[in-house]
Design an enzyme around this catalytic site. Structure first.
Site, PDB file in Angstrom:
ATOM      1  N   GLY A 112       0.853  -1.179   0.000  1.00  0.00           N
ATOM      2  CA  GLY A 112       0.000   0.000   0.000  1.00  0.00           C
ATOM      3  C   GLY A 112       0.891   1.231   0.000  1.00  0.00           C
ATOM      4  O   GLY A 112       1.922   1.249  -0.674  1.00  0.00           O
ATOM      5  N   GLU A 113       0.541   2.208   0.791  1.00  0.00           N
ATOM      6  CA  GLU A 113       1.352   3.421   0.915  1.00  0.00           C
ATOM      7  C   GLU A 113       1.796   3.514   2.370  1.00  0.00           C
ATOM      8  O   GLU A 113       0.986   3.689   3.271  1.00  0.00           O
ATOM      9  CB  GLU A 113       0.516   4.637   0.515  1.00  0.00           C
ATOM     10  CG  GLU A 113       1.332   5.759  -0.123  1.00  0.00           C
ATOM     11  CD  GLU A 113       2.289   6.410   0.877  1.00  0.00           C
ATOM     12  OE1 GLU A 113       3.477   6.583   0.545  1.00  0.00           O
ATOM     13  OE2 GLU A 113       1.831   6.733   1.983  1.00  0.00           O
ATOM     14  N   SER A 114       3.102   3.373   2.586  1.00  0.00           N
ATOM     15  CA  SER A 114       3.610   3.183   3.948  1.00  0.00           C
ATOM     16  C   SER A 114       3.329   4.370   4.862  1.00  0.00           C
ATOM     17  O   SER A 114       3.037   4.182   6.050  1.00  0.00           O
ATOM     18  CB  SER A 114       5.111   2.884   3.915  1.00  0.00           C
ATOM     19  OG  SER A 114       5.833   3.953   3.343  1.00  0.00           O
ATOM     20  N   CYS A 147       6.172  -5.257   0.485  1.00  0.00           N
ATOM     21  CA  CYS A 147       6.336  -3.896  -0.048  1.00  0.00           C
ATOM     22  C   CYS A 147       6.216  -2.855   1.071  1.00  0.00           C
ATOM     23  O   CYS A 147       7.157  -2.690   1.849  1.00  0.00           O
ATOM     24  CB  CYS A 147       5.343  -3.650  -1.178  1.00  0.00           C
ATOM     25  SG  CYS A 147       5.809  -2.266  -2.250  1.00  0.00           S
ATOM     26  N   ARG A 157      12.911   3.547   0.595  1.00  0.00           N
ATOM     27  CA  ARG A 157      11.550   3.659   0.077  1.00  0.00           C
ATOM     28  C   ARG A 157      11.581   4.053  -1.401  1.00  0.00           C
ATOM     29  O   ARG A 157      12.389   4.876  -1.823  1.00  0.00           O
ATOM     30  CB  ARG A 157      10.790   4.699   0.913  1.00  0.00           C
ATOM     31  CG  ARG A 157       9.343   4.882   0.601  1.00  0.00           C
ATOM     32  CD  ARG A 157       8.702   5.771   1.674  1.00  0.00           C
ATOM     33  NE  ARG A 157       7.341   6.131   1.340  1.00  0.00           N
ATOM     34  CZ  ARG A 157       7.005   7.249   0.704  1.00  0.00           C
ATOM     35  NH1 ARG A 157       7.934   8.114   0.361  1.00  0.00           N
ATOM     36  NH2 ARG A 157       5.748   7.491   0.423  1.00  0.00           N
ATOM     37  N   ILE A 173       7.352  -2.624  -8.502  1.00  0.00           N
ATOM     38  CA  ILE A 173       6.691  -1.376  -8.877  1.00  0.00           C
ATOM     39  C   ILE A 173       6.844  -0.398  -7.727  1.00  0.00           C
ATOM     40  O   ILE A 173       6.206  -0.549  -6.686  1.00  0.00           O
ATOM     41  CB  ILE A 173       5.189  -1.593  -9.170  1.00  0.00           C
ATOM     42  CG1 ILE A 173       4.974  -2.692 -10.206  1.00  0.00           C
ATOM     43  CG2 ILE A 173       4.535  -0.292  -9.624  1.00  0.00           C
ATOM     44  CD1 ILE A 173       3.523  -3.093 -10.383  1.00  0.00           C
ATOM     45  N   ARG A 174       7.703   0.574  -7.888  1.00  0.00           N
ATOM     46  CA  ARG A 174       7.932   1.583  -6.844  1.00  0.00           C
ATOM     47  C   ARG A 174       8.169   0.913  -5.484  1.00  0.00           C
ATOM     48  O   ARG A 174       7.677   1.365  -4.452  1.00  0.00           O
ATOM     49  CB  ARG A 174       6.752   2.551  -6.762  1.00  0.00           C
ATOM     50  CG  ARG A 174       6.514   3.348  -8.033  1.00  0.00           C
ATOM     51  CD  ARG A 174       5.355   4.299  -7.864  1.00  0.00           C
ATOM     52  NE  ARG A 174       5.628   5.291  -6.825  1.00  0.00           N
ATOM     53  CZ  ARG A 174       4.699   5.997  -6.186  1.00  0.00           C
ATOM     54  NH1 ARG A 174       3.426   5.782  -6.460  1.00  0.00           N
ATOM     55  NH2 ARG A 174       5.029   6.870  -5.275  1.00  0.00           N
ATOM     56  N   HIS A 205       5.156  -8.403  -4.344  1.00  0.00           N
ATOM     57  CA  HIS A 205       3.796  -8.782  -3.960  1.00  0.00           C
ATOM     58  C   HIS A 205       3.461 -10.200  -4.430  1.00  0.00           C
ATOM     59  O   HIS A 205       2.826 -10.376  -5.473  1.00  0.00           O
ATOM     60  CB  HIS A 205       2.775  -7.823  -4.591  1.00  0.00           C
ATOM     61  CG  HIS A 205       2.899  -6.405  -4.172  1.00  0.00           C
ATOM     62  ND1 HIS A 205       2.172  -5.870  -3.134  1.00  0.00           N
ATOM     63  CD2 HIS A 205       3.665  -5.401  -4.662  1.00  0.00           C
ATOM     64  CE1 HIS A 205       2.473  -4.593  -2.995  1.00  0.00           C
ATOM     65  NE2 HIS A 205       3.380  -4.284  -3.911  1.00  0.00           N
ATOM     66  N   GLU A 262       1.221 -12.075  -3.423  1.00  0.00           N
ATOM     67  CA  GLU A 262      -0.233 -12.277  -3.393  1.00  0.00           C
ATOM     68  C   GLU A 262      -0.901 -11.931  -4.717  1.00  0.00           C
ATOM     69  O   GLU A 262      -2.064 -12.281  -4.938  1.00  0.00           O
ATOM     70  CB  GLU A 262      -0.869 -11.463  -2.258  1.00  0.00           C
ATOM     71  CG  GLU A 262      -0.946  -9.967  -2.490  1.00  0.00           C
ATOM     72  CD  GLU A 262       0.344  -9.222  -2.220  1.00  0.00           C
ATOM     73  OE1 GLU A 262       0.345  -7.985  -2.299  1.00  0.00           O
ATOM     74  OE2 GLU A 262       1.368  -9.878  -1.936  1.00  0.00           O
TER      75      GLU A 262
END
Length: 208
Positions: free
Chosen positions: A46-48, A78, A107, A136-137, A185, A187
């Site tokens: 997600g967005e940490s 991630c 990050r 991805i990022r 990821h 999953e």
């Protein structure tokens, strides 16, 4: 019972992957009472920085830190890797860490969306060949402490045959005791082996 932190990110995909491993019950965790009920926790991508703020908003930050210190198994993918790290480079000054991994991560180390790539990772402890990983990022691990095992590093070549550039040789999967983290990821790929590895770790830890 394994919880999936359900504040933000790819929660449903982790629940599905854990359930597909068999002999595991997976549930969403949003409250301290729900955290108390689980034997282990997955922290999704997600967005940490957003997840860090939401942990405080939902009064989960300190209870989760304590569970990890007390030995609860945890797996972060991630953004989950970033939150579990002891130190983050290029993060926000107000970002909170959960700890659990004596590592320094960077990050967004893999660059912008256009810099995304796939590669096949040999992964320590997994059979049946390498793991397909999509970056991805994502973060990567800059350095590890003495108690940390590196499970996977980026090969020199991507699936397309291009050189992986600055990412080559970077650690992207690590383990310290009962805590595991990956930059990618699993999953999202349908490959259940990383989740299976974590489930086996949980079963061994809980039944000791």
């Amino acid at each position: 019972m394994i919880g999936v932190l359900a504040l933000q990110g790819d929660v449903r995909e982790h629940v599905s992957a854990l359930t597909a491993c068999g002999d595991v019950r997976a549930v969403a965790v949003r409250r301290a009472s729900e955290l108390d009920a689980v034997d282990a926790l997955v922290i999704p991508g997600g967005e940490s920085t957003t997840m860090s703020r939401l942990l405080q908003t939902f009064d989960l930050l300190d209870p989760l830190r304590k569970r990890i210190v007390d030995g609860m198994p945890a797996y972060g993918s991630c953004a989950g890797m970033i939150l579990l790290a002891s130190e983050v480079l290029d993060g926000r000054p107000d970002q909170q860490q959960l700890g659990g991994l004596d590592v320094v991560v960077r990050r967004n180390a893999f660059g912008r969306q256009v810099d995304s790539f796939e590669t096949d990772l040999p992964f320590s402890g997994l059979v049946d060949g390498p793991v397909r990983a999509v970056f991805i990022r994502a973060p990567w691990v800059e350095s590890v402490g003495p108690g940390v095992e590196v499970l996977a590093t980026v090969p020199e070549r991507t699936v397309s045959g291009a050189h992986a550039g600055a990412a080559a040789g970077r650690a992207v999967a690590v383990r310290q005791g009962s805590v595991i983290a990956t930059s990618f990821h699993p999953e999202l790929t349908g490959d259940l082996r990383v989740h299976g590895l974590f489930c086996d770790l949980v079963k061994r830890t809980v039944t000791r």
